[in-house]
Write an enzyme that holds these catalytic residues in place. Sequence first.
Site, PDB file in Angstrom:
ATOM      1  N   ARG A 198      -8.916  -0.312   7.759  1.00 54.46           N
ATOM      2  CA  ARG A 198      -9.919   0.614   7.219  1.00 54.46           C
ATOM      3  C   ARG A 198     -10.201   1.715   8.228  1.00 54.46           C
ATOM      4  O   ARG A 198     -11.339   1.980   8.595  1.00 54.46           O
ATOM      5  CB  ARG A 198     -11.195  -0.137   6.862  1.00 54.46           C
ATOM      6  CG  ARG A 198     -11.954   0.570   5.726  1.00 54.46           C
ATOM      7  CD  ARG A 198     -13.015  -0.260   5.084  1.00 54.46           C
ATOM      8  NE  ARG A 198     -13.596   0.508   3.990  1.00 54.46           N
ATOM      9  CZ  ARG A 198     -14.305  -0.019   3.010  1.00 54.46           C
ATOM     10  NH1 ARG A 198     -14.512  -1.311   2.968  1.00 54.46           N
ATOM     11  NH2 ARG A 198     -14.796   0.737   2.059  1.00 54.46           N
ATOM     12  N   CYS A 199      -9.121   2.355   8.647  1.00 49.11           N
ATOM     13  CA  CYS A 199      -9.201   3.247   9.801  1.00 49.11           C
ATOM     14  C   CYS A 199      -7.987   4.138   9.792  1.00 49.11           C
ATOM     15  O   CYS A 199      -6.913   3.733   9.415  1.00 49.11           O
ATOM     16  CB  CYS A 199      -9.213   2.367  11.055  1.00 49.11           C
ATOM     17  SG  CYS A 199      -8.773   3.201  12.570  1.00 49.11           S
TER      18      CYS A 199
ATOM     19  N   GLU B 156     -13.127   5.204   4.977  1.00 47.29           N
ATOM     20  CA  GLU B 156     -13.155   4.550   6.288  1.00 47.29           C
ATOM     21  C   GLU B 156     -14.328   4.958   7.164  1.00 47.29           C
ATOM     22  O   GLU B 156     -14.605   4.306   8.167  1.00 47.29           O
ATOM     23  CB  GLU B 156     -11.812   4.810   6.979  1.00 47.29           C
ATOM     24  CG  GLU B 156     -10.686   4.146   6.192  1.00 47.29           C
ATOM     25  CD  GLU B 156      -9.301   4.671   6.507  1.00 47.29           C
ATOM     26  OE1 GLU B 156      -9.201   5.742   7.115  1.00 47.29           O
ATOM     27  OE2 GLU B 156      -8.332   4.009   6.139  1.00 47.29           O
TER      28      GLU B 156
ATOM     29  N   GLN C  85       0.831  -1.208   0.000  1.00 43.54           N
ATOM     30  CA  GLN C  85       0.000   0.000   0.000  1.00 43.54           C
ATOM     31  C   GLN C  85       0.860   1.251   0.000  1.00 43.54           C
ATOM     32  O   GLN C  85       0.328   2.355  -0.124  1.00 43.54           O
ATOM     33  CB  GLN C  85      -0.910   0.022   1.243  1.00 43.54           C
ATOM     34  CG  GLN C  85      -1.961  -1.067   1.251  1.00 43.54           C
ATOM     35  CD  GLN C  85      -2.876  -1.031   2.456  1.00 43.54           C
ATOM     36  OE1 GLN C  85      -3.101  -2.053   3.075  1.00 43.54           O
ATOM     37  NE2 GLN C  85      -3.410   0.128   2.816  1.00 43.54           N
TER      38      GLN C  85
END
Lengths: 293, 789
Positions: B372-373, B742, B225
């Site tokens: 996802r944060c 998110e 990522q």
Amino acid sequence: MFPASFDFYRAHSAEEAVSLLGEHGADSRILAGGQSLIPAMRYRLAQPTVLVDINQMQAANYITEENGELRIGATVRDSDLEFSDLIRTNYQLMSDVSDVVADPIVRFRGTLIGSLCHNDPSGDWPAAMLAARAKMIIQNKDGKRVVNADEFIVDSFTTAVEEGEMAVETIWPTPSKNTGASYQKIERKVGDYATAAAAVQLELNEDGTVKEAGIGITAVSYVALRVAEGEALLRGQKVTRNLIKAVAAEASKMADPIADGRGSAEYKKEVVGVLVAKGIMQSLERLGRKVEA
Amino acid sequence: MSDQIKDLNPAKECRAMGKSIKRREDARFVQGRGTYVDDIELPKMLHMAIVHSPYAHALIKGIDTAEALKVPGVKAIITAKDLAGFNLDWIPTLAGDKQMVLATDRVMYQYQEVAAVFAETRAQAVDAAQLVEVDYEPLEVVADPFKAREDKVILRTDREKKTNHIFNWNVGDREATDKALAEAEVRVKQKAYYPRVHASPLEPCAIVADMNTATGRLTLYLTSQAPHAHRTVVSLVTGIPESNIRIVSPDIGGGFGNKVPVYPGYVCAAAGTIVLGVPVKWVATRTESMTTDSFARDFHMEAEIGATKEGKVTALKVTTVADHGAFDAAADPSKYPAGLFSICTGSYDFPTAFTEVDAYYTNKTPGGVAYRCSFRVTEASYMIERAMDTAARELNMDPAEFRFKNFIQKEQFPYNSPLGWTYDSGDYETTFKVALEKVGYEELRKEQAEKRAKGEIMGIGISTFTEIVGAGPSKDFDILGIKMFDGAEIRIHPTGSVIVRAGTKSQGQGHETTWAQIVAEELGLDVDKILVEEGDTDTAPYGLGTYASRSTPTAGGALALGARRIREKAKRIAAHLLEVSADDIEWEDYKFQIKGVPSKSVTTQDCAFAAYTNPAPGDEPGLETTYYYDPPNLTFPHGAYICVVDIDKSTGEVKVRRFVAIDDCGTIINPMIVEGQVHGGLAEGFAMAFMQEIVYDEEGNHLNTNYTDYLIPTAYEVPKFETGNTVTPSPHHPIGAKGVGESPTVGSPAAYVNAVIDALSPYGVSEIDMPISREKVFSKLRAAGVEAF
């Protein structure tokens, strides 16, 4: 993961399959839908050295109803049952189960007989087989024999099918018009094994008393169990709320589950009784009857 | 309002922004024409398999590879001893700790990597891995952070400090908060455990490592990522010059924070290619993914709210025990060991607050990724939204009314929170009102009252959350010292088509579409003529990658400002072409025109052609730029989520009847992509609320290592979502966008859980932890004497 290496044979008849199984002994396994066997092989929990593939065995792909019996061959998929008008109309329990076995993808490959032979203690079909009083025809090099559900289910992952044998057909009695049935399953998600489940089939007399009752429960012991005591309580009786409670209690009493990610032993034991009760109530409802006061 | 915002006039018809353009990357994905790491095949490539520890804590007395080496096709087997020769037996973590690559003299968690096998085929490597004999001497296991806190067994014998305590991080005014709580008319405590969960991208981590021994170049095809950050880390760890390292992050099948860290498997594959001189591929199995990827959450929290009798909050205190596993491999910005957890005051105007986090080592998989944060925002948001409901119940107030009473007001922005953040913008009341209206809140409460009278069980749950995303401004945010800006490069070809490159890396977010939309909007070009490329460190500008909802706040800003810089040059070209001074040119209706004379105009495409064929006198030829954007502040997306549940008394089954989600992520680039992001995140929130938890037993055995036991919801389980938006643009972001990926994961778990507690509150239930299984509900109902049938 990758399975350990194995040899692969394709059998085109039951005779051929039985002959291959005889030749290769205990390390050979039949490959039907492969929905349990292949994952087990990929995790190397199962390491058969020979697979006998029966998927090309056209003659084994049949669902026929005659003389008050339903006969199903070894390559009939769960989805064949799920989408069969005959099953949907005449075999309520089987229809219920075929809607909730694993998930749709698995049902397109998995077979009824394969699932019964795998005899997972959390499988759906063994409980239904017990409740419906179904039978299995087992073939070996010397011929065929018929085994009742109670004798077919022997132990966890173990059935009456011996080394060198193949289950070739399962027979389910055609329920009378006065028969209602229900399969009650709770699962954490579609495709998961049951947390607990109950198969119920009730045949009523004209006066509303129970003529015959079949109750199978699964995922609550080392094998699927027939709740014989509960069946006996129901036979000849009007179905009252108190009677349902008593039958449910019999199911909970028999249950001897293990704790796992699906729930504690106490929970499964209690909830399987609730599922039996719900199964009885839905069976009655489907016959247009209510629980007696 | 800044000049940057004036540029985007929402009243005018936009060319590309705000349109639901279909995702341009999807054609290749749905046709199976994507290229994932596992699709990469190189000549002479070997395959790697890893030997894992069956023990959570044990000494290694010996490793025997003799039988494994006899397997046909096996080329080599490496252990920590081999890595030590290259100084690669330990590597630094993002949190400033260090972690073993392969187990040295001991294993610290179950499934830890112990040896790596290299063979000609994947099957041979797996066969051989099973034959590696490791002699273990089991040690006492500490699998619980509260047990670790006692320091009876010290896990990290390699560290100077003989304690399992990793850090205490705190912010806010402890004394003032304690005093305000002591003086509060009403005090409410709420405990909440946010379970350890797994990000579970469908594609597991993978690498193809290729050392060209002739050129000395190391190419890593990597599920990354953050390819540039990884290149820098690889260079620092191996000593190979950064110019000789190329990281290619091809198509990525989901990341969710999981593909931010550097994992031992990557290092082993890289070591393998360096030693063996041929490419090495490793693709994690699902079991490896579940057991050795960094986990997320695992926060044991407790909040205390002080309030007046009238329901005005006066103070908030949140304390947390965090389980970080065997190594502190949490992925957070350097200055924030507990991430942005101090957003825990949420959408509410607390005059004073204090929070602290204590982290501990345990014999569990290391991690602490921001699944996802935006770095522990999920935990913070869950805690405050749960506690607000509890406080409302204690005050006997409707939870919606209680929230209205305490929202930060629109006029208060920019709002300085008591824990040190400056919220850029927001309009909590409006968003919440839209949600309440959409769900029909009043009627639902009436229905609930009627149902309760009949003994039926129904609940309504609210979450009005505020996020903090887009790390971040260089004054505060860095990872291993590298500032968290991001870069974009825009090159306009002579015929007016474009290649755009960014330092971010889409793993499904849709950058190939949204980045093109931003550039098309700024320059008046066709989206279809803009190619977006990310993930190759040889070509993309430096950037810190995609996670923490940072891509649009950072790279999105770089793209817009880069495009504007190009527009400035194009304006000079336009002046040259129209034979006037640049001062006489205006950008109107996506064209350069002579001021007030629309008939005298040229397009960016015209200017691009001229840039190569007829440049303005004194100007460089060409039309391209690279822009590095260092955002002045973070962005603060918010939302209002309302969940309605019905509960089956007999089995404890919770059915989510409705879920209304109104998000405010500022300016929307592509509404369809925003909606898709929201649906995905709400599904993941549902999974955490009802299904997911990584479970260990007391011996540190990981009990759900595959998707039979660790549950991923399917279309059957996921409820229907009703989504919508309000738009409060960020005042400091070049296009007013805030990031949305998110919000739904952050905001939704509390709504689901609050709904269940609301449903069960007549039975005296005020606590239930995620994941809410049937059994938890069933037990509470039975304990309350509710009959099953």
